[in-house]
Enzyme design. Structure first.
Site, PDB file in Angstrom:
ATOM      1  N   HIS A   1       0.796  -1.226   0.000  1.00 48.16           N
ATOM      2  CA  HIS A   1       0.000   0.000   0.000  1.00 48.16           C
ATOM      3  C   HIS A   1       0.828   1.275   0.000  1.00 48.16           C
ATOM      4  CE1 HIS A   1       0.988  -0.137   4.302  1.00 48.16           C
ATOM      5  NE2 HIS A   1       0.779   1.163   4.291  1.00 48.16           N
TER       6      HIS A   1
HETATM    7  C1  UD1 Z   1      -2.042   5.720   5.443  1.00 48.45           C
HETATM    8  C2  UD1 Z   1      -0.746   6.320   5.989  1.00 48.45           C
HETATM    9  C3  UD1 Z   1       0.363   5.286   5.915  1.00 48.45           C
HETATM   10  C4  UD1 Z   1      -0.038   3.994   6.612  1.00 48.45           C
HETATM   11  C5  UD1 Z   1      -1.369   3.497   6.067  1.00 48.45           C
HETATM   12  C6  UD1 Z   1      -1.823   2.312   6.863  1.00 48.45           C
HETATM   13  C7  UD1 Z   1      -0.466   8.738   5.581  1.00 48.45           C
HETATM   14  C8  UD1 Z   1       0.181   9.769   4.749  1.00 48.45           C
HETATM   15  N1  UD1 Z   1      -0.341   7.457   5.161  1.00 48.45           N
HETATM   16  O1  UD1 Z   1      -1.818   5.400   4.080  1.00 48.45           O
HETATM   17  O2  UD1 Z   1       1.513   5.798   6.571  1.00 48.45           O
HETATM   18  O3  UD1 Z   1       0.958   3.034   6.386  1.00 48.45           O
HETATM   19  O4  UD1 Z   1      -2.363   4.541   6.187  1.00 48.45           O
HETATM   20  O5  UD1 Z   1      -2.740   1.537   6.167  1.00 48.45           O
HETATM   21  O6  UD1 Z   1      -1.083   9.051   6.564  1.00 48.45           O
HETATM   22  N2  UD1 Z   1      -9.296   4.348   1.374  1.00 48.45           N
HETATM   23  C9  UD1 Z   1     -10.520   3.743   1.353  1.00 48.45           C
HETATM   24  N3  UD1 Z   1     -11.093   3.390   2.547  1.00 48.45           N
HETATM   25  C10 UD1 Z   1     -10.499   3.626   3.743  1.00 48.45           C
HETATM   26  C11 UD1 Z   1      -9.254   4.263   3.758  1.00 48.45           C
HETATM   27  C12 UD1 Z   1      -8.666   4.613   2.565  1.00 48.45           C
HETATM   28  O7  UD1 Z   1     -11.111   3.508   0.302  1.00 48.45           O
HETATM   29  O8  UD1 Z   1     -11.087   3.270   4.796  1.00 48.45           O
HETATM   30  C13 UD1 Z   1      -8.656   4.682   0.076  1.00 48.45           C
HETATM   31  C14 UD1 Z   1      -9.014   6.074  -0.416  1.00 48.45           C
HETATM   32  O9  UD1 Z   1      -9.122   5.996  -1.802  1.00 48.45           O
HETATM   33  C15 UD1 Z   1      -7.785   6.877  -0.054  1.00 48.45           C
HETATM   34  C16 UD1 Z   1      -6.660   5.869  -0.162  1.00 48.45           C
HETATM   35  O10 UD1 Z   1      -7.232   4.635   0.241  1.00 48.45           O
HETATM   36  O11 UD1 Z   1      -7.590   7.976  -0.893  1.00 48.45           O
HETATM   37  C17 UD1 Z   1      -5.457   6.176   0.691  1.00 48.45           C
HETATM   38  O12 UD1 Z   1      -5.837   6.374   2.053  1.00 48.45           O
HETATM   39  P1  UD1 Z   1      -4.967   7.315   3.020  1.00 48.45           P
HETATM   40  O13 UD1 Z   1      -5.447   7.208   4.400  1.00 48.45           O
HETATM   41  O14 UD1 Z   1      -4.834   8.683   2.437  1.00 48.45           O
HETATM   42  O15 UD1 Z   1      -3.522   6.704   2.925  1.00 48.45           O
HETATM   43  P2  UD1 Z   1      -3.050   5.202   3.094  1.00 48.45           P
HETATM   44  O16 UD1 Z   1      -2.443   4.761   1.818  1.00 48.45           O
HETATM   45  O17 UD1 Z   1      -4.109   4.382   3.706  1.00 48.45           O
HETATM   46  N1  UDP Z   2      -3.419  -5.696   9.034  1.00 48.65           N
HETATM   47  C1  UDP Z   2      -4.665  -6.281   9.273  1.00 48.65           C
HETATM   48  N2  UDP Z   2      -5.394  -6.695   8.194  1.00 48.65           N
HETATM   49  C2  UDP Z   2      -4.943  -6.576   6.914  1.00 48.65           C
HETATM   50  C3  UDP Z   2      -3.681  -5.993   6.694  1.00 48.65           C
HETATM   51  C4  UDP Z   2      -2.944  -5.551   7.777  1.00 48.65           C
HETATM   52  O1  UDP Z   2      -5.094  -6.407  10.423  1.00 48.65           O
HETATM   53  O2  UDP Z   2      -5.664  -6.975   5.988  1.00 48.65           O
HETATM   54  C5  UDP Z   2      -2.641  -5.227  10.190  1.00 48.65           C
HETATM   55  C6  UDP Z   2      -1.247  -5.801  10.295  1.00 48.65           C
HETATM   56  O3  UDP Z   2      -1.273  -7.062  10.911  1.00 48.65           O
HETATM   57  C7  UDP Z   2      -0.546  -4.740  11.125  1.00 48.65           C
HETATM   58  C8  UDP Z   2      -1.188  -3.461  10.641  1.00 48.65           C
HETATM   59  O4  UDP Z   2      -2.416  -3.835  10.040  1.00 48.65           O
HETATM   60  O5  UDP Z   2      -0.839  -4.908  12.497  1.00 48.65           O
HETATM   61  C9  UDP Z   2      -0.293  -2.775   9.655  1.00 48.65           C
HETATM   62  O6  UDP Z   2      -0.993  -1.760   9.041  1.00 48.65           O
HETATM   63  P1  UDP Z   2      -0.610  -1.209   7.595  1.00 48.65           P
HETATM   64  O7  UDP Z   2       0.214  -2.193   6.866  1.00 48.65           O
HETATM   65  O8  UDP Z   2      -1.883  -0.756   6.992  1.00 48.65           O
HETATM   66  O9  UDP Z   2       0.217   0.094   7.973  1.00 48.65           O
HETATM   67  P2  UDP Z   2       1.761   0.364   8.304  1.00 48.65           P
HETATM   68  O10 UDP Z   2       2.148  -0.505   9.441  1.00 48.65           O
HETATM   69  O11 UDP Z   2       2.556   0.110   7.063  1.00 48.65           O
HETATM   70  O12 UDP Z   2       1.793   1.815   8.638  1.00 48.65           O
END
Ligand code: UD1
Ligand code: UDP
Length: 365
Positions: free
Chosen positions: A214
């Site tokens: 992601h």
């Molecule tokens: C965010 C964090 C990242 C973290 C990740 C965990 C920032 C800059 N990034 O990235 O550090 O590792 O969360 O998962 O804060 N979306 C949905 N449904 C949701 C959430 C997101 O559809 O419930 C989609 C939307 O299209 C959105 C995109 O995912 O634009 C990205 O979501 P966003 O929270 O901006 O960043 P992440 O890639 O999730």
């Molecule tokens: N995770 C989860 N379900 C999923 C994918 C990830 O519960 O389908 C959990 C994972 O085990 C870890 C956390 O989400 O505890 C990590 O989150 P993510 O990878 O979204 O963010 P990051 O750690 O890179 O910021």
């Protein structure tokens, strides 16, 4: 003692669970959910499974560009801080929710407590690196998960308020691994994946790779995503990928074909622990999952050029790979038999929640 804590994205719910439970024994916690993540399986599921208290405020900020998302959070958190007058504001990790909380607190001279302080990838193009550097520099308590993080801060001249508490995600793993086994052992995991997460295949334990992708650096350039999924096609075992909504959107927009890859919906934490512990290898760009693979003695290949979690690289347990087919194949197919899994002592003793609480409660004593 009243403290406001800010959560909003998936990994923050997982970190919040042990802290909220511990802190509420001694002080008042006002929990604020920014709404950065909002799908049921990116948010609600973790509250239910991990017993996280219902947020006192839900800001409903949702998705958007960095400026829009962070700005909206900042405005709303400021209002809450003025109304609630807490003695401190606690933020977790490195997301936009983290930075918004830290900035709102700092501008109002409310002490900021940063959990997971001091991590560095030394790649300033990463939004997470920007968020964590800025947050660290305006925090009063810097609660570090490892000694490496303490030393990173020292290099930037930050020593005051720095405490090595151990890693909060390690607490969460230790608290939940037995329950995860109880829930999903004896084939229940596969039944669950088929009935509720869209899996359309038969899989065996230790006979699949578990992947998550992601990170902006991998998803913002569709060519990189194509390379990753082309490589998955060449692996000897199927790849299960609980697909992050960000990645899903980009794969669909660019019609990227997935072969040898079993896409499922994002799963709950307990099922994720089970899938991690029982995969032959984790392939990921997630920060949290690299650590969980390490804690659960599953080898990992991290699809990034740097990691903040350098301890996991010890003995080659986790290896980094840049995004090209040959490199990924070489790392994933590396010889595993010579490994001795190092003890996760570098991440503390599973009592990080207690140490973080004590650091807050005894601040200034
Ligand atoms: C965010 C964090 C990242 C973290 C990740 C965990 C920032 C800059 N990034 O990235 O550090 O590792 O969360 O998962 O804060 N979306 C949905 N449904 C949701 C959430 C997101 O559809 O419930 C989609 C939307 O299209 C959105 C995109 O995912 O634009 C990205 O979501 P966003 O929270 O901006 O960043 P992440 O890639 O999730
Ligand atoms: N995770 C989860 N379900 C999923 C994918 C990830 O519960 O389908 C959990 C994972 O085990 C870890 C956390 O989400 O505890 C990590 O989150 P993510 O990878 O979204 O963010 P990051 O750690 O890179 O910021």
């Amino acid at each position: 003692m009243k403290v406001i804590t800010i959560i909003g994205a998936r990994p923050q719910f997982i970190k919040a669970a042990p802290f909220s439970e511990e802190f509420r024994k001694y002080g008042e916690e006002i929990l604020v959910h920014t709404g950065q993540h909002y799908d049921t399986n990116m948010s609600d599921v973790f509250f239910k499974e991990l017993g996280i208290p219902k947020p006192n405020y839900h800001l409903g900020v949702g998705s958007g560009s960095h400026g829009l998302q962070t700005g909206r959070m900042l405005e709303k958190i400021e209002e809450i801080l003025i109304k609630e007058e807490p003695v401190g504001i606690l933020v977790y990790g490195d997301t936009n929710s983290t930075l918004a909380g830290a900035l709102a607190g700092s501008k109002l001279h409310i002490p900021v407590f940063h959990v997971e302080a001091g991590l560095r990838s030394y790649n300033k193009r990463m939004p997470e690196e920007q968020n964590r550097i800025l947050t660290d520099h305006i925090s009063e308590l810097l609660l570090c998960p490892t000694e490496t993080a303490v030393n990173n801060l020292k290099k930037e001249g930050i020593t005051k308020g720095v405490i090595n508490t151990g890693d909060l995600m390690y607490d969460t793993v230790l608290r939940n691994i037995n329950l995860s086994n109880k829930w999903f052992d004896n084939g229940v995991w596969l039944k669950e994946l088929k009935e509720n997460y869209g899996l359309e295949a038969d899989l065996k334990e230790k006979d699949y790779y578990l992947a998550t992708i992601h990170r902006a650096e991998n998803t913002d350039q569709p060519e990189k995503l194509k390379t990753i999924f082309n490589t998955f096609e060449k692996l000897d075992k199927p790849v299960i990928i609980p697909l992050h909504p960000r990645t899903k959107k980009i794969l669909e927009a660019h019609n990227i074909e997935l072969k040898n890859t079993k896409v499922i919906e994002p799963v709950g934490y307990l099922l994720m622990l089970y899938l991690t512990a029982n995969s032959c290898m984790v392939v990921t760009d997630s920060g949290g999952l690299q650590k969980e693979a390490y804690f659960l003695e599953t080898p990992c290949t991290t699809l990034r050029d740097q990691t903040e979690w350098v301890e996991t690289l010890e003995n080659g347990w986790n290896q980094l790979s840049s995004i090209n087919v040959d490199s990924i194949l070489e790392k994933v197919n590396r010889e595993l038999t010579c490994f001795n899994h190092p003890q996760p002592l570098l991440f503390g003793d599973g009592q990080a929640a207690k140490k973080i609480c004590n650091s807050i409660l005894n601040r200034g004593n």
